[in-house]
Design a protein around this motif. Sequence first.
Motif, PDB file in Angstrom:
ATOM      1  N   VAL A 207      15.045 -45.419  36.114  1.00 43.48           N
ATOM      2  CA  VAL A 207      15.038 -46.784  36.643  1.00 43.48           C
ATOM      3  C   VAL A 207      15.108 -46.752  38.168  1.00 43.48           C
ATOM      4  N   VAL A 208      14.652 -47.845  38.768  1.00 41.07           N
ATOM      5  CA  VAL A 208      14.838 -48.070  40.194  1.00 41.07           C
ATOM      6  C   VAL A 208      16.000 -49.033  40.354  1.00 41.07           C
ATOM      7  N   SER A 209      16.927 -48.682  41.233  1.00 42.51           N
ATOM      8  CA  SER A 209      18.061 -49.557  41.528  1.00 42.51           C
ATOM      9  C   SER A 209      18.028 -49.910  43.012  1.00 42.51           C
ATOM     10  N   ALA A 210      18.188 -51.177  43.340  1.00 45.58           N
ATOM     11  CA  ALA A 210      18.152 -51.611  44.737  1.00 45.58           C
ATOM     12  C   ALA A 210      18.636 -53.059  44.828  1.00 45.58           C
ATOM     13  N   THR A 211      18.946 -53.486  46.043  1.00 44.21           N
ATOM     14  CA  THR A 211      19.239 -54.891  46.315  1.00 44.21           C
ATOM     15  C   THR A 211      18.202 -55.394  47.316  1.00 44.21           C
ATOM     16  N   VAL A 212      17.535 -56.489  46.965  1.00 47.98           N
ATOM     17  CA  VAL A 212      16.474 -57.049  47.803  1.00 47.98           C
ATOM     18  C   VAL A 212      16.972 -58.374  48.389  1.00 47.98           C
ATOM     19  N   PHE A 213      16.983 -58.460  49.720  1.00 51.54           N
ATOM     20  CA  PHE A 213      17.418 -59.667  50.433  1.00 51.54           C
ATOM     21  C   PHE A 213      16.195 -60.407  50.974  1.00 51.54           C
ATOM     22  N   ASN A 214      16.255 -61.724  50.931  1.00 47.52           N
ATOM     23  CA  ASN A 214      15.208 -62.562  51.510  1.00 47.52           C
ATOM     24  C   ASN A 214      15.854 -63.469  52.546  1.00 47.52           C
ATOM     25  N   ASN A 215      15.645 -63.153  53.805  1.00 45.46           N
ATOM     26  CA  ASN A 215      16.222 -63.947  54.881  1.00 45.46           C
ATOM     27  C   ASN A 215      15.300 -65.064  55.359  1.00 45.46           C
ATOM     28  N   GLY A 216      14.188 -65.262  54.652  1.00 47.94           N
ATOM     29  CA  GLY A 216      13.240 -66.298  55.039  1.00 47.94           C
ATOM     30  C   GLY A 216      13.613 -67.669  54.498  1.00 47.94           C
TER      31      GLY A 216
ATOM     32  N   ASN B 143       8.795 -42.548  30.866  1.00 49.21           N
ATOM     33  CA  ASN B 143       8.649 -41.092  31.014  1.00 49.21           C
ATOM     34  C   ASN B 143       9.152 -40.637  32.381  1.00 49.21           C
ATOM     35  N   GLY B 144      10.333 -41.119  32.719  1.00 48.95           N
ATOM     36  CA  GLY B 144      10.884 -40.834  34.041  1.00 48.95           C
ATOM     37  C   GLY B 144      11.067 -39.359  34.317  1.00 48.95           C
ATOM     38  N   HIS B 145      11.354 -38.547  33.270  1.00 43.97           N
ATOM     39  CA  HIS B 145      11.576 -37.117  33.491  1.00 43.97           C
ATOM     40  C   HIS B 145      10.305 -36.409  33.936  1.00 43.97           C
ATOM     41  N   GLU B 146       9.137 -37.020  33.669  1.00 42.04           N
ATOM     42  CA  GLU B 146       7.879 -36.443  34.109  1.00 42.04           C
ATOM     43  C   GLU B 146       7.470 -36.966  35.490  1.00 42.04           C
ATOM     44  N   ALA B 147       7.879 -38.190  35.805  1.00 42.14           N
ATOM     45  CA  ALA B 147       7.423 -38.815  37.049  1.00 42.14           C
ATOM     46  C   ALA B 147       8.256 -38.428  38.259  1.00 42.14           C
ATOM     47  N   VAL B 148       9.557 -38.206  38.075  1.00 39.09           N
ATOM     48  CA  VAL B 148      10.449 -37.917  39.207  1.00 39.09           C
ATOM     49  C   VAL B 148      11.353 -36.744  38.861  1.00 39.09           C
ATOM     50  N   LYS B 149      11.952 -36.165  39.885  1.00 38.21           N
ATOM     51  CA  LYS B 149      12.807 -34.990  39.693  1.00 38.21           C
ATOM     52  C   LYS B 149      14.103 -35.170  40.470  1.00 38.21           C
ATOM     53  N   ASP B 150      15.216 -34.905  39.795  1.00 42.19           N
ATOM     54  CA  ASP B 150      16.529 -35.040  40.425  1.00 42.19           C
ATOM     55  C   ASP B 150      16.611 -34.223  41.709  1.00 42.19           C
ATOM     56  N   GLY B 151      17.205 -34.823  42.737  1.00 42.89           N
ATOM     57  CA  GLY B 151      17.404 -34.129  44.005  1.00 42.89           C
ATOM     58  C   GLY B 151      16.316 -34.383  45.027  1.00 42.89           C
ATOM     59  N   ASN B 152      15.190 -34.931  44.594  1.00 41.42           N
ATOM     60  CA  ASN B 152      14.088 -35.190  45.524  1.00 41.42           C
ATOM     61  C   ASN B 152      14.242 -36.545  46.208  1.00 41.42           C
ATOM     62  N   GLY B 153      13.469 -36.734  47.259  1.00 42.99           N
ATOM     63  CA  GLY B 153      13.316 -38.049  47.868  1.00 42.99           C
ATOM     64  C   GLY B 153      12.002 -38.637  47.370  1.00 42.99           C
ATOM     65  N   GLN B 154      12.053 -39.809  46.738  1.00 43.25           N
ATOM     66  CA  GLN B 154      10.879 -40.427  46.139  1.00 43.25           C
ATOM     67  C   GLN B 154      10.468 -41.671  46.921  1.00 43.25           C
ATOM     68  N   GLU B 155       9.209 -41.724  47.334  1.00 43.59           N
ATOM     69  CA  GLU B 155       8.710 -42.914  48.023  1.00 43.59           C
ATOM     70  C   GLU B 155       8.572 -44.069  47.031  1.00 43.59           C
ATOM     71  N   LEU B 156       9.098 -45.216  47.408  1.00 50.59           N
ATOM     72  CA  LEU B 156       8.981 -46.441  46.628  1.00 50.59           C
ATOM     73  C   LEU B 156       8.273 -47.492  47.465  1.00 50.59           C
ATOM     74  N   VAL B 157       7.357 -48.229  46.846  1.00 43.02           N
ATOM     75  CA  VAL B 157       6.660 -49.313  47.537  1.00 43.02           C
ATOM     76  C   VAL B 157       6.940 -50.616  46.787  1.00 43.02           C
ATOM     77  N   PHE B 158       7.683 -51.515  47.436  1.00 49.04           N
ATOM     78  CA  PHE B 158       7.979 -52.837  46.882  1.00 49.04           C
ATOM     79  C   PHE B 158       6.919 -53.803  47.407  1.00 49.04           C
TER      80      PHE B 158
ATOM     81  N   GLU C 284      10.153 -57.760  58.356  1.00 54.14           N
ATOM     82  CA  GLU C 284      10.105 -59.212  58.515  1.00 54.14           C
ATOM     83  C   GLU C 284      11.361 -59.848  57.897  1.00 54.14           C
ATOM     84  N   ASP C 285      11.172 -60.747  56.918  1.00 55.43           N
ATOM     85  CA  ASP C 285      12.323 -61.443  56.341  1.00 55.43           C
ATOM     86  C   ASP C 285      12.979 -60.685  55.197  1.00 55.43           C
ATOM     87  N   VAL C 286      12.427 -59.557  54.830  1.00 55.90           N
ATOM     88  CA  VAL C 286      12.908 -58.833  53.650  1.00 55.90           C
ATOM     89  C   VAL C 286      13.693 -57.590  54.053  1.00 55.90           C
ATOM     90  N   LYS C 287      14.842 -57.435  53.411  1.00 51.70           N
ATOM     91  CA  LYS C 287      15.644 -56.221  53.584  1.00 51.70           C
ATOM     92  C   LYS C 287      15.911 -55.634  52.210  1.00 51.70           C
TER      93      LYS C 287
END
Length: 226
Positions: free
Chosen positions: A68-77, A128-143, A46-49
Amino acid sequence: MSRSLRRGALAATAIVISIASLSACGAGNDAQTLGVRPDNAAVTVEDVKIQNALVITQPTTGAPGPAVVSATVFNNGSAPQTLDSITLGGSPAPVVLKAATGSGPITIPAGGSVVIGGKGNASATIENGHEAVKDGNGQELVFKLSRTGDVSLAAFVVPATGYFAAYGPTEIPQPPAAKPTATASPTGDAGHGGEATPTGTATPTGTATPTGTATPTGGASSSTGH
């Protein structure tokens, strides 16, 4: 099927294929993508990228500490939206959101954008990021956004080295300092490789006092008659 519905179906299929490819290419601790800047994940709903999405861990693989999660969130609405949460697919680890200034929610203004990660920007910290995620993987994120709802994508998991260091965790645990060890004091004389340490100071017990005047027994005697 109408032309608009066909276009929507094709777009959704393309997103699913790109996410699946991202997960497959990023799998494994020795993924080649760890050595280069990857083609970061992006998605539009929709309006979010959301683009340049990454999970960035500690600089040393497996080291304790947050990610950490790094991203840029756009709102075109035409109306602002708030980012209510970010969750990790397959992991109960919480993601703590913090706006760039103040204590309120992360707000994406109408027609604007917000950068998450990096100095002076909003942040999304995974304890506790070292327990939750692992380098090299693809991790699903839900915003989860206030108006658009859930927006999901798969992001690479990379360590905070090289290009990613500026966007990685600000809390880098330091290894404990080594405790100083006691220095042995020599107990013997200097002949055994060390300098002898005196154990006390000799004190004289008295001063010798002469008991008489010595009288010469030979030699010339002085005369008073000359």
